[in-house]
Design an enzyme around this catalytic site. Structure first.
Site: not given
Ligand code: KIV
Length: 285
Positions: A49-50, A88, A118, A120, A187
């Site tokens: 989600d970056s 993500d 994934k 968090e 991270e």
């Molecule tokens: O969104 C993303 O790219 C991530 C990384 C910072 C691990 O979650």
């Protein structure tokens, strides 16, 4: 011609871990980059989600929607058909409830062809991991610096530097592992903490982003590796090539050549036969 790579699977990843061979993982958000990563042999791809920051220009990951993620993840899958593709889960697509989490994870699998998701968070998210895994979807945890909670964490800073906070990260990791996470990304935690966690992991792949060399594999943000995110360059991001500079120089050259009437040249345009041209002129007259 080289044989196309076989699909990267969970057993393949665990086999690498058992042989002590590091796993390669990168973020990716678009088709052409996915194509290059596939050619380079990158094993895992994270559509993070970056992308809210690297591709959409937001100041944080929070505004990213599930539809944003699905659109980009589909493009990445088309470019990298054999990579182990991880979607993500964006902000508030899993925090509200286990059911919300399962539905969002299901979209990544059904609509974007992901191999895993994934999310968090520590102990508080263990039941989301359990629900997703029980629905048949492989899940990866994310601990340490978790960008969706950056405000609560006090900014983009190293996590788990004191023994007490480090112990909490170790406990969270065990909870996620017990809940069924097949991998956890750490991270920005200290290298020795990541080493302790890796040594204690029983059936869980430990991945590092800025958390040292002792994990089972490494993740980097693609845009940081190639100078493509001008706003910020984290310490952990080694620059493997300055594509941003190369592109900027190319753009300036194009601008100057158009202004200076050096571009285009005959090899850059198309012609028509004289008789067709003469006929056209007659028709117009
Ligand atoms: O969104 C993303 O790219 C991530 C990384 C910072 C691990 O979650």
């Amino acid at each position: 011609m080289t044989e196309p790579r076989k699909k990267i699977t969970l057993p393949y990843l665990f086999e690498k871990v058992s042989k002590g061979e590091p796993i390669t993982w990168l973020t990716c958000y678009d088709y052409p980059t996915a194509y290059l990563q596939e050619q380079a042999g990158i094993e895992m791809i994270l559509v993070g989600d970056s992308l809210g920051m690297t591709m959409l220009g937001y100041d944080s990951t929070l505004p990213v929607t599930m539809d944003d993620m699905i659109r980009h993840t589909q493009a990445v899958r088309r470019g990298a058909p054999t990579a182990f593709l991880v979607g993500d889960m964006p902000y508030m697509t899993y925090q509200p409830s286990v059911e919300t989490a399962i539905r969002s994870a299901g979209r990544f699998m059904a609509e974007a062809g992901c191999d895993a998701i994934k999310l968090e968070g520590g102990a508080a998210m263990a039941d989301r991991i359990r629900g997703i895994v029980d629905s048949g979807i492989p899940a990866i945890g994310h601990l340490g610096l978790t960008p969706q909670s950056v405000s609560a964490l006090g900014g983009f800073r190293v996590q788990g530097k004191s023994a007490e906070l480090a112990k909490k990260i170790v406990d969270d990791a065990k909870k996620l592992e017990k809940a069924g996470a097949f991998a956890i990304l750490f991270e920005m935690i200290p290298d020795r903490l990541c080493q302790l966690i890796t040594e204690r992991a029983e059936n869980c792949i430990i991945m590092s982003l800025g958390s040292g060399p002792h994990a089972h594999g490494q993740l980097l943000i693609y845009h940081d590796m190639f100078g493509l995110y001008p706003k910020f360059k984290p310490k952990m991001a080694k620059v493997f090539g300055n594509a941003g500079e190369v592109i900027l120089n190319g753009l300036k050259a194009y601008h100057d050549e158009v202004i200076g009437k050096q571009f285009p040249q005959p090899e850059n345009w198309f012609t028509m036969k004289d008789e067709e041209y003469d006929e056209l002129k007659k028709m117009l007259d």
